[in-house]
Design a protein around this motif. Structure first.
Motif, mmCIF file in Angstrom:
data_model
loop_
_atom_site.group_PDB
_atom_site.id
_atom_site.type_symbol
_atom_site.label_atom_id
_atom_site.label_comp_id
_atom_site.label_asym_id
_atom_site.label_seq_id
_atom_site.Cartn_x
_atom_site.Cartn_y
_atom_site.Cartn_z
ATOM 1 N N CYS A 1 -51.303 66.323 2.706
ATOM 2 C CA CYS A 1 -51.470 65.438 3.852
ATOM 3 C C CYS A 1 -51.002 65.861 5.154
ATOM 4 O O CYS A 1 -50.965 66.045 5.832
ATOM 5 C CB CYS A 1 -50.707 64.169 3.713
ATOM 6 S SG CYS A 1 -50.472 63.228 2.034
ATOM 7 N N ASP A 2 -49.762 67.496 5.049
ATOM 8 C CA ASP A 2 -49.167 67.479 5.815
ATOM 9 C C ASP A 2 -48.817 69.015 5.351
ATOM 10 O O ASP A 2 -48.656 69.666 4.333
ATOM 11 C CB ASP A 2 -48.061 66.512 6.535
ATOM 12 C CG ASP A 2 -47.751 67.163 7.903
ATOM 13 O OD1 ASP A 2 -48.270 67.995 8.379
ATOM 14 O OD2 ASP A 2 -46.801 66.261 8.454
ATOM 15 N N TYR A 3 -47.968 69.987 6.817
ATOM 16 C CA TYR A 3 -47.195 71.245 5.983
ATOM 17 C C TYR A 3 -46.758 71.879 6.994
ATOM 18 O O TYR A 3 -46.157 71.258 8.232
ATOM 19 C CB TYR A 3 -48.727 72.414 6.669
ATOM 20 C CG TYR A 3 -48.472 73.461 6.827
ATOM 21 C CD1 TYR A 3 -48.296 74.601 5.529
ATOM 22 C CD2 TYR A 3 -47.865 74.679 7.894
ATOM 23 C CE1 TYR A 3 -47.845 75.959 6.039
ATOM 24 C CE2 TYR A 3 -47.937 75.170 8.245
ATOM 25 C CZ TYR A 3 -47.772 76.294 7.169
ATOM 26 O OH TYR A 3 -47.472 77.976 6.955
ATOM 27 N N LYS A 4 -45.237 72.446 7.223
ATOM 28 C CA LYS A 4 -44.948 73.114 7.857
ATOM 29 C C LYS A 4 -44.089 73.888 6.986
ATOM 30 O O LYS A 4 -44.048 74.294 6.160
ATOM 31 C CB LYS A 4 -43.466 72.275 7.791
ATOM 32 C CG LYS A 4 -42.266 71.401 6.610
ATOM 33 C CD LYS A 4 -41.836 70.698 7.386
ATOM 34 C CE LYS A 4 -40.650 69.991 5.815
ATOM 35 N NZ LYS A 4 -39.573 68.469 6.008
ATOM 36 N N ARG A 5 -43.084 74.853 7.649
ATOM 37 C CA ARG A 5 -42.391 76.482 7.831
ATOM 38 C C ARG A 5 -40.749 75.830 7.896
ATOM 39 O O ARG A 5 -40.504 74.914 8.717
ATOM 40 C CB ARG A 5 -42.769 77.180 8.399
ATOM 41 C CG ARG A 5 -44.477 77.566 8.203
ATOM 42 C CD ARG A 5 -44.742 79.232 8.020
ATOM 43 N NE ARG A 5 -44.614 79.659 10.064
ATOM 44 C CZ ARG A 5 -45.439 78.996 10.658
ATOM 45 N NH1 ARG A 5 -46.550 78.473 10.144
ATOM 46 N NH2 ARG A 5 -45.377 79.416 12.586
ATOM 47 N N LYS A 6 -39.996 76.089 6.627
ATOM 48 C CA LYS A 6 -39.312 76.474 6.497
ATOM 49 C C LYS A 6 -37.940 77.405 6.503
ATOM 50 O O LYS A 6 -38.254 77.983 5.781
ATOM 51 C CB LYS A 6 -38.368 75.245 5.679
ATOM 52 C CG LYS A 6 -36.691 73.993 5.176
ATOM 53 C CD LYS A 6 -36.849 73.507 4.752
ATOM 54 C CE LYS A 6 -35.098 73.166 4.630
ATOM 55 N NZ LYS A 6 -34.360 72.082 3.263
ATOM 56 N N VAL A 7 -37.166 77.249 7.648
ATOM 57 C CA VAL A 7 -36.297 78.764 7.110
ATOM 58 C C VAL A 7 -35.055 78.610 6.823
ATOM 59 O O VAL A 7 -34.705 77.670 6.347
ATOM 60 C CB VAL A 7 -35.437 79.043 8.835
ATOM 61 C CG1 VAL A 7 -34.694 79.986 8.841
ATOM 62 C CG2 VAL A 7 -36.764 78.407 9.849
ATOM 63 N N ILE A 8 -35.015 79.302 6.173
ATOM 64 C CA ILE A 8 -34.186 79.478 4.723
ATOM 65 C C ILE A 8 -33.074 80.055 5.799
ATOM 66 O O ILE A 8 -33.301 80.025 6.671
ATOM 67 C CB ILE A 8 -34.383 80.633 3.891
ATOM 68 C CG1 ILE A 8 -35.616 80.442 2.991
ATOM 69 C CG2 ILE A 8 -33.118 80.487 2.426
ATOM 70 C CD1 ILE A 8 -35.765 79.258 2.369
ATOM 71 N N THR A 9 -31.671 79.703 4.826
ATOM 72 C CA THR A 9 -30.327 79.733 5.284
ATOM 73 C C THR A 9 -30.047 81.128 5.994
ATOM 74 O O THR A 9 -29.236 81.131 6.516
ATOM 75 C CB THR A 9 -29.201 79.406 3.713
ATOM 76 O OG1 THR A 9 -29.356 80.218 2.846
ATOM 77 C CG2 THR A 9 -29.707 78.281 3.162
ATOM 78 N N ASP A 10 -30.752 81.843 5.808
ATOM 79 C CA ASP A 10 -30.762 83.200 6.259
ATOM 80 C C ASP A 10 -30.544 83.819 7.666
ATOM 81 O O ASP A 10 -30.220 84.542 8.332
ATOM 82 C CB ASP A 10 -30.668 84.477 4.958
ATOM 83 C CG ASP A 10 -31.725 85.024 4.614
ATOM 84 O OD1 ASP A 10 -33.304 83.972 5.358
ATOM 85 O OD2 ASP A 10 -32.131 85.272 3.869
ATOM 86 N N GLY A 11 -31.613 82.877 7.582
ATOM 87 C CA GLY A 11 -32.013 82.956 9.206
ATOM 88 C C GLY A 11 -33.734 83.790 9.041
ATOM 89 O O GLY A 11 -34.390 83.882 10.364
ATOM 90 N N LYS A 12 -33.856 84.390 8.191
ATOM 91 C CA LYS A 12 -34.823 85.731 8.212
ATOM 92 C C LYS A 12 -36.497 84.789 7.869
ATOM 93 O O LYS A 12 -37.313 84.811 7.248
ATOM 94 C CB LYS A 12 -35.068 87.098 7.695
ATOM 95 C CG LYS A 12 -33.921 87.362 8.568
ATOM 96 C CD LYS A 12 -33.225 88.684 7.909
ATOM 97 C CE LYS A 12 -31.970 89.219 9.097
ATOM 98 N NZ LYS A 12 -32.097 90.567 8.666
ATOM 99 N N LYS A 13 -36.039 84.464 6.094
ATOM 100 C CA LYS A 13 -37.316 84.466 5.170
ATOM 101 C C LYS A 13 -37.502 82.676 5.519
ATOM 102 O O LYS A 13 -36.888 81.635 6.405
ATOM 103 C CB LYS A 13 -36.869 84.078 3.636
ATOM 104 C CG LYS A 13 -36.458 85.703 3.412
ATOM 105 C CD LYS A 13 -36.582 85.532 2.144
ATOM 106 C CE LYS A 13 -35.802 87.195 1.651
ATOM 107 N NZ LYS A 13 -36.064 87.413 0.178
#
Length: 417
Positions: free
Chosen positions: A49-61
């Motif tokens: 239904c949907d899509y998003k990109r989430k930043v991991i805690t280290d801020g890079k991945k």
């Protein structure tokens, strides 16, 4: 218990998919449904239904997350899942195909980190449409007796199966119309090589229409007389071609230039090979005239005059028809029309068969000329050409509007009628 479906009795309101979902919800193992302790916790993805990109805690991945509609569960139970949890490769590929196409339409180079609600809603509609078309595809193939498979696809818009249309494989005869069936058949044991009294075609004082591999070998405009149900020869007789039905896998697809649905072949088709019949309701010309006024307003072209001898009957494929209902016009077509007689000997009611005018490649759209003309080579084909040129093929004199042609070939006449 569900472990033994042979003794299990349930009402027919539950499908196998529903039973599988229920078993997983209740934690019940069932060998018949393929549910065991190793896959009990696996659930089927209905669509994404949907899509998003989430930043991991280290801020890079970054990790990709997809909103999943689970099969058998309401939308309120949709969950966000990382890509690694999803094994539905085909659904993922389809989701990206839809998303990339929408990004191109919006003139964006790539998908944003988070989709806006309108884009996400569109992707859900595309997924639901694909389900609807798949169900229609299954229905069409459940009705067919032909060898090939019918596929359905729409990558252009959100149009679903046509409304008020019933798929049929044989003519639907209108009120007051009687088919004059044959009372005799040929006595041949080898209709092609040793025809007795000229076989069925010869008795009717016409030429044998086919060669040894079923390709038509007579000129357009001449009739085809096939062997019938009273003939001594069997179903493999070389003079039984049209009656064996469609032999190729075909695809009903949505065109991208405003021509609605179209049909393409999924296989290579040899020149002069039978492809399909034009099937619909057989009605009188008076009834066709009445319906023609209605179809004029809708811009429809489904009336096909049966005017081999007299202009008394018409085939209307608007509401009842086969795959020919979706075949589009072209001023440079790859299909040619022949009049065919099999079990019915009334020359006012020929069957309309499409044969390939040339070799047709897999993936090519199938088309015929709504205003076909036949080069007169003898008295009979000249008579037939006159009738066709006066009436056209599907519904010409009944089509009073100038309809724009969108076939796009270099020799396009610009108008259908």
């Amino acid at each position: 218990m569900a472990e033994n479906l042979k003794v299990c009795r349930v009402a027919c309101i539950a499908t196998v998919d529903q039973l599988e979902t229920l078993c997983r919800q209740e934690g019940v193992l069932c060998a018949k449904l393929g549910i065991n302790k190793h896959n009990l916790g696996d659930y089927d993805v209905e669509y994404l239904c949907d899509y998003k990109r989430k930043v991991i805690t280290d801020g890079k991945k970054q990790t990709e997350l997809f909103l999943v509609k689970w099969k058998g569960f309401p939308q309120s139970m949709n969950t966000w899942e990382p890509r690694k949890n999803l094994k539905c490769i085909d659904l993922l590929n389809q989701f990206w195909e839809d998303l990339n196409a929408e990004m191109q339409r919006q003139k964006k180079r790539s998908a944003p980190r988070r989709l806006d609600p309108a884009t996400a809603s569109f992707l859900v509609q595309r997924a639901k449409l694909r389900q609807t078309l798949k169900l229609w595809e299954v229905h069409l193939n459940s009705l067919g007796t032909h060898k090939g498979h019918i596929y359905v696809t729409n990558k252009v818009d959100l149009e679903g199966p046509p409304k008020n249309f019933t798929y049929i494989n044989d003519y639907k005869v209108g009120d007051g119309i009687l088919l004059n069936e044959v009372s005799v058949g040929c006595e041949c044991t080898d209709c092609l090589n040793c025809p007795l009294e000229g076989c069925c075609a010869g008795v009717s004082q016409h030429k044998f229409a086919y060669n040894e591999i079923g390709q038509v070998r007579i000129r357009p405009g001449l009739p085809i007389y096939e062997c019938n149900k009273r003939c001594r020869c069997g179903p493999d007789c070389p003079n039984r071609v049209v009656q064996r039905g469609i032999r190729y896998s075909l695809c009903i697809f949505r065109t991208d230039n405003g021509r609605g649905w179209g049909v393409r072949t999924m296989e290579r088709i040899r020149k002069n090979t039978f492809v399909m019949e034009y099937v619909g309701e057989i009605i009188t010309t008076e009834e066709a005239e009445r319906r023609g006024h209605v179809y004029d307003k809708e811009g429809a072209t489904y009336l096909f005059d049966l005017d081999y001898v007299d202009d008394e009957y018409t085939v209307d494929a608007a509401h009842y028809g086969n795959i020919s209902h979706f075949v589009n016009h072209s001023c440079d077509p790859n299909l040619q029309v022949y009049n065919v007689f099999i079990d019915n000997i009334d020359e006012r009611l020929p069957r309309i068969a499409f044969f390939a005018t040339r070799g047709i490649k897999a993936g090519e759209e199938l088309t015929f000329d709504y205003k076909m003309k036949i080069d007169p080579v003898d008295a009979e084909s000249e008579k037939m050409d006159s009738n066709f040129s006066l009436t056209g093929l599907p519904g010409s004199p009944k089509k009073r509007m100038h309809m724009e042609c969108k076939c796009g070939v270099s020799t396009c006449r610009k108008y259908l009628f």
